[in-house]
Design an enzyme around this catalytic site. Structure first.
Site, PDB file in Angstrom:
ATOM      1  N   THR A  44       1.193  -1.185  -2.431  1.00 42.15           N
ATOM      2  CA  THR A  44       0.644  -1.910  -3.571  1.00 42.15           C
ATOM      3  C   THR A  44       1.033  -1.268  -4.897  1.00 42.15           C
ATOM      4  O   THR A  44       1.088  -1.948  -5.930  1.00 42.15           O
ATOM      5  CB  THR A  44      -0.892  -1.972  -3.453  1.00 42.15           C
ATOM      6  OG1 THR A  44      -1.231  -2.533  -2.182  1.00 42.15           O
ATOM      7  CG2 THR A  44      -1.510  -2.823  -4.539  1.00 42.15           C
ATOM      8  N   TYR A 130      -0.020   4.362   9.440  1.00 42.09           N
ATOM      9  CA  TYR A 130       0.036   2.999   8.903  1.00 42.09           C
ATOM     10  C   TYR A 130       0.815   2.140   9.890  1.00 42.09           C
ATOM     11  O   TYR A 130       2.044   2.210   9.970  1.00 42.09           O
ATOM     12  CB  TYR A 130       0.717   3.039   7.541  1.00 42.09           C
ATOM     13  CG  TYR A 130       0.629   1.764   6.723  1.00 42.09           C
ATOM     14  CD1 TYR A 130      -0.054   0.640   7.155  1.00 42.09           C
ATOM     15  CD2 TYR A 130       1.257   1.691   5.473  1.00 42.09           C
ATOM     16  CE1 TYR A 130      -0.123  -0.509   6.394  1.00 42.09           C
ATOM     17  CE2 TYR A 130       1.185   0.548   4.699  1.00 42.09           C
ATOM     18  CZ  TYR A 130       0.505  -0.550   5.160  1.00 42.09           C
ATOM     19  OH  TYR A 130       0.440  -1.687   4.397  1.00 42.09           O
ATOM     20  N   LYS A 158      -4.428   2.801   9.898  1.00 40.06           N
ATOM     21  CA  LYS A 158      -4.474   1.599   9.063  1.00 40.06           C
ATOM     22  C   LYS A 158      -3.851   0.466   9.866  1.00 40.06           C
ATOM     23  O   LYS A 158      -2.658   0.479  10.168  1.00 40.06           O
ATOM     24  CB  LYS A 158      -3.747   1.798   7.738  1.00 40.06           C
ATOM     25  CG  LYS A 158      -3.853   0.557   6.838  1.00 40.06           C
ATOM     26  CD  LYS A 158      -3.158   0.716   5.507  1.00 40.06           C
ATOM     27  CE  LYS A 158      -3.300  -0.575   4.686  1.00 40.06           C
ATOM     28  NZ  LYS A 158      -2.578  -0.515   3.403  1.00 40.06           N
ATOM     29  N   ILE A 197      -8.505  -0.166   3.878  1.00 38.70           N
ATOM     30  CA  ILE A 197      -7.618   0.141   2.754  1.00 38.70           C
ATOM     31  C   ILE A 197      -7.084  -1.204   2.294  1.00 38.70           C
ATOM     32  O   ILE A 197      -6.176  -1.772   2.914  1.00 38.70           O
ATOM     33  CB  ILE A 197      -6.485   1.087   3.161  1.00 38.70           C
ATOM     34  CG1 ILE A 197      -7.046   2.414   3.681  1.00 38.70           C
ATOM     35  CG2 ILE A 197      -5.534   1.333   1.990  1.00 38.70           C
ATOM     36  CD1 ILE A 197      -5.983   3.388   4.189  1.00 38.70           C
TER      37      ILE A 197
END
Length: 278
Positions: A44, A130, A158, A197
């Site tokens: 992001t 992730y 994640k 998240i």
């Protein structure tokens, strides 16, 4: 209660440079609204298009805010090369590092496990794996995720696999899954996810925090609709457009190869935000 982490965008000024003041204000604002942690240099943040000095600046700003506020700090790190990831982790100061499954090279699942075992042995930081196969090109089976979660240095996964499948339902009971697909985050919270998240939590942060701590089906539907609107165009273009319309960042600008969000996408997201209950 699940901790809600916000992976911060990187605001740019009219000259196209990183805007540290607005970044600091944004960090404080989401913490004021109840976020328990911040992520610097995630996807992001457009970390891939920041140069080394810009990445250092962003990290310094977010680190300072987290230390002032007693918030959890995670820094995005890692690549598809184990050796360079170890080198990067050695230079990272944070409470945890968010490290993607190696991308593009598409190692075997055994190779993914070996990669994270090597990182865990060398890294001074706890690791959040992730798992995002639609970006990495490598899907992981449930047994592989369990083996990754069993590595002592791994403190979270994640989870951004593009849906809620049978493996997800089983894994949420067994490992510390952090919701990472914003549209599906409400469903994961309902299943008992350890936290999230979530880029969408730049908006309606306090509502996302409330949902992560105590599931409410109506609020979950509203926030899922907000997330769908936010991700109607590539992340973080719509988020930046809404934050700019709110006066929270100086421009809605992103860097190529991203393009700014279309006005209709921004209006749709603003309407979805307005529909979220107080």
């Amino acid at each position: 209660m699940g901790i809600l982490h916000v992976p911060l965008i990187t605001p740019f000024n009219a000259a196209g440079a990183v805007a540290p003041g607005p970044l600091e204000e944004l960090a404080h604002s989401v913490l004021d609204d109840g976020a328990g942690g911040l992520v610097a240099l995630g996807t992001t943040a457009e970390a891939a298009v920041l140069d080394a000095d810009e990445r250092r600046l962003v990290t310094e700003v977010v680190t300072r805010v987290c230390r002032e506020r007693g918030a959890h700090l995670t820094v995005g790190a890692g690549s598809n090369d184990t050796r360079s990831t170890i080198e990067a982790l050695a230079k990272t100061e944070a409470d945890a590092a968010l490290v993607p499954v190696p991308y593009f090279t598409r190692p075997s699942e055994a190779g993914v496990i070996a990669h994270f075992e090597a990182l865990a042995e060398a890294s001074p930081l706890p690791l959040i794996v992730y798992n995002i196969p639609y970006r990495t090109g490598r899907a992981l089976g449930a047994d592989t995720v369990r083996r990754l979660a069993a590595i002592p240095a791994v403190v979270g996964i994640k989870h951004a696999v593009g849906g809620i499948d049978q493996d997800t339902v089983a894994l949420v009971r067994d490992v510390p899954l952090l919701a990472g697909d914003d549209v599906f985050a409400p469903a994961l919270f309902a299943l008992g996810a350890a936290g999230g998240i979530l880029a969408s939590a730049h908006l309606a942060t306090d509502r996302w925090v409330r949902l992560a701590g105590s599931y409410d089906a109506g609020l979950g539907h509203e926030l899922a609709a907000l997330a769908a609107a936010v991700f109607a165009e590539p992340n973080p273009t719509v988020i930046k457009a809404v934050l700019h319309a709110q006066g929270r960042i100086p421009t809605p600008d992103v860097r190529l190869p991203l393009l700014p969000a279309a006005p209709v996408a921004a209006r749709t997201a603003e309407a979805a935000l307005a529909a979220v209950r107080p």
